[in-house]
Design an enzyme around this catalytic site. Structure first.
Site, PDB file in Angstrom:
ATOM      1  N   ASP A  43     -16.545  14.951 -31.778  1.00 36.86           N
ATOM      2  CA  ASP A  43     -16.582  13.622 -30.994  1.00 36.86           C
ATOM      3  C   ASP A  43     -15.293  13.519 -30.117  1.00 36.86           C
ATOM      4  O   ASP A  43     -15.177  12.827 -29.321  1.00 36.86           O
ATOM      5  CB  ASP A  43     -16.939  12.534 -31.434  1.00 36.86           C
ATOM      6  CG  ASP A  43     -16.085  12.049 -32.761  1.00 36.86           C
ATOM      7  OD1 ASP A  43     -15.143  12.735 -33.070  1.00 36.86           O
ATOM      8  OD2 ASP A  43     -16.380  11.013 -33.216  1.00 36.86           O
ATOM      9  N   SER A  44     -13.951  14.537 -30.720  1.00 38.66           N
ATOM     10  CA  SER A  44     -12.880  14.694 -29.649  1.00 38.66           C
ATOM     11  C   SER A  44     -13.142  15.219 -28.499  1.00 38.66           C
ATOM     12  O   SER A  44     -12.478  15.015 -27.450  1.00 38.66           O
ATOM     13  CB  SER A  44     -12.060  15.593 -30.486  1.00 38.66           C
ATOM     14  OG  SER A  44     -12.748  16.798 -30.910  1.00 38.66           O
ATOM     15  N   ASP A  82     -21.007  16.218 -34.719  1.00 40.76           N
ATOM     16  CA  ASP A  82     -20.369  14.805 -35.026  1.00 40.76           C
ATOM     17  C   ASP A  82     -21.534  13.677 -34.717  1.00 40.76           C
ATOM     18  O   ASP A  82     -22.006  13.579 -33.679  1.00 40.76           O
ATOM     19  CB  ASP A  82     -19.123  14.495 -34.362  1.00 40.76           C
ATOM     20  CG  ASP A  82     -17.865  14.682 -35.146  1.00 40.76           C
ATOM     21  OD1 ASP A  82     -17.824  14.635 -36.571  1.00 40.76           O
ATOM     22  OD2 ASP A  82     -16.848  14.700 -34.403  1.00 40.76           O
ATOM     23  N   LYS A 111     -22.118  15.875 -38.967  1.00 39.06           N
ATOM     24  CA  LYS A 111     -20.622  15.098 -39.566  1.00 39.06           C
ATOM     25  C   LYS A 111     -20.883  13.770 -39.473  1.00 39.06           C
ATOM     26  O   LYS A 111     -21.113  13.274 -38.375  1.00 39.06           O
ATOM     27  CB  LYS A 111     -19.512  16.072 -39.115  1.00 39.06           C
ATOM     28  CG  LYS A 111     -18.192  15.316 -39.782  1.00 39.06           C
ATOM     29  CD  LYS A 111     -17.068  16.266 -39.685  1.00 39.06           C
ATOM     30  CE  LYS A 111     -16.265  16.099 -38.228  1.00 39.06           C
ATOM     31  NZ  LYS A 111     -15.833  14.737 -37.937  1.00 39.06           N
ATOM     32  N   GLU A 113     -18.330  10.273 -40.278  1.00 34.48           N
ATOM     33  CA  GLU A 113     -16.902   9.733 -40.909  1.00 34.48           C
ATOM     34  C   GLU A 113     -17.104   8.471 -41.652  1.00 34.48           C
ATOM     35  O   GLU A 113     -17.955   7.873 -41.508  1.00 34.48           O
ATOM     36  CB  GLU A 113     -16.153   9.181 -39.779  1.00 34.48           C
ATOM     37  CG  GLU A 113     -15.547  10.247 -38.821  1.00 34.48           C
ATOM     38  CD  GLU A 113     -14.503   9.671 -37.707  1.00 34.48           C
ATOM     39  OE1 GLU A 113     -14.143   8.645 -37.591  1.00 34.48           O
ATOM     40  OE2 GLU A 113     -14.239  10.428 -36.732  1.00 34.48           O
ATOM     41  N   GLU A 180      -8.596  14.733 -43.003  1.00 31.64           N
ATOM     42  CA  GLU A 180      -7.802  14.794 -41.605  1.00 31.64           C
ATOM     43  C   GLU A 180      -6.415  14.139 -42.014  1.00 31.64           C
ATOM     44  O   GLU A 180      -6.450  12.716 -42.347  1.00 31.64           O
ATOM     45  CB  GLU A 180      -8.549  14.146 -40.555  1.00 31.64           C
ATOM     46  CG  GLU A 180      -7.516  14.229 -39.283  1.00 31.64           C
ATOM     47  CD  GLU A 180      -8.220  14.094 -38.104  1.00 31.64           C
ATOM     48  OE1 GLU A 180      -9.532  13.937 -38.136  1.00 31.64           O
ATOM     49  OE2 GLU A 180      -7.600  14.026 -37.061  1.00 31.64           O
TER      50      GLU A 180
HETATM   51  O1  KIV Z   1     -13.968  15.401 -33.508  1.00 23.35           O
HETATM   52  C1  KIV Z   1     -13.353  16.337 -33.923  1.00 23.35           C
HETATM   53  O2  KIV Z   1     -12.820  17.318 -33.399  1.00 23.35           O
HETATM   54  C2  KIV Z   1     -12.927  16.222 -35.415  1.00 23.35           C
HETATM   55  C3  KIV Z   1     -11.979  17.402 -35.980  1.00 23.35           C
HETATM   56  C4  KIV Z   1     -10.600  17.119 -35.477  1.00 23.35           C
HETATM   57  C5  KIV Z   1     -12.188  17.549 -37.354  1.00 23.35           C
HETATM   58  O3  KIV Z   1     -13.512  15.545 -36.057  1.00 23.35           O
END
Ligand code: KIV
Length: 263
Positions: A43-44, A82, A111, A113, A180
């Site tokens: 989600d980055s 994510d 994924k 969180e 992280e």
């Molecule tokens: O969203 C993302 O890119 C991440 C990584 C930094 C692990 O969660």
């Protein structure tokens, strides 16, 4: 290592795992030509691809759109996606619709969180046949609660909570864990005490693998220089110079040449 079982096997064999973020078709094609083990449509992307200030702005629509583009370019690489901000807090129906959309777009796993507080959701997704990766330490979706993207687990209670969450996530069935921005020694202890692979970012050298954001490691984001980042290319300058050269060639009449023209 296209499957999550391959992921687990790699840890049991003592191998190290490389994970990289990927948000688009052409990057996926390049990564497919490398031995990288897995890609994360993180989600980055809300920051890197859309210019937002945090990952809070990622939506299920955005994630599914980028997952589909990546999936079209990827061959034989595990694709993890994510779950975006609050997807697991809007009720089970919304959560499972998000999971469904990401999987149908081409993800092999999702994924999520969080630790203890997301266990029911993790269990439900795993029991539905979808592999889940956990994410502890700095959880960027909680940036507003954490007061910034800071190192986590720096006090004994905070470290114990991350350790406990890692074990709980293991028991809930996650196939891997992103850790992280935690001290290297804490990451080492966690890595040694869980059976699933732990993939670090800003978590030192003792985890089972490492993940970096593709654009960061290619040096495309010169304003972002955290201690943990290693740049493998001066991408920003290289691309800027290539575009500047194109502009100069057009304006000088140097491009196109006769060889680049049709007769
Ligand atoms: O969203 C993302 O890119 C991440 C990584 C930094 C692990 O969660």
């Amino acid at each position: 290592m296209k499957t999550v079982t391959g992921f687990r096997q790699k840890k049991s064999e003592g191998g190290r795992i490389s994970l990289i973020t990927c948000y688009d078709y052409w990057s996926a094609r390049i990564i497919s030509q490398t031995p990288v083990d897995a890609v994360l449509v993180g989600d980055s992307l809300s920051m890197v691809m859309h210019g937002f200030a945090s990952t809070v702005h990622a939506t299920t629509d955005m994630m599914a759109y980028h997952v589909a583009a990546v999936a079209r370019g990827l061959t034989d690489v595990l694709l993890i996606a994510d779950l975006p901000f609050l997807a697991h807090r809007k009720g089970l129906r919304y959560l499972m619709e998000s999971v469904d959309r990401l999987m149908k777009a081409g993800a092999h796993a999702v994924k999520i969180e969080g630790g203890e507080e997301v266990l029911p959701q993790v269990r439900h997704i795993v029991q539905s046949g979808v592999p889940v990766m956990g994410h502890l330490g700095l959880t960027p979706q909680s940036v507003n609660l954490l007061g910034g993207n800071k190192l986590q687990g720096t006090t004994p209670p905070a470290a114990q909570k991350i350790m406990k969450d890692a074990r709980l996530l293991q028991d809930a069935g996650v196939f891997g864990l992103v850790l992280e921005m935690v001290p290297a020694d804490l990451a080492r202890q966690i890595t040694q005490s869980v059976s699933m692979p732990v993939i670090g970012i800003g978590a030192g050298p003792h985890t089972d693998g490492q993940v970096l954001v593709l654009q960061d490691m290619l040096g495309l984001n010169p304003d972002f220089s955290p201690r943990f980042l290693r740049r493998y290319l001066n991408g920003f300058e290289l691309l800027k110079n290539a575009i500047t050269q194109f502009d100069a060639d057009v304006k000088s009449g140097n491009f196109p040449s006769d060889k680049e023209s049709y007769t």
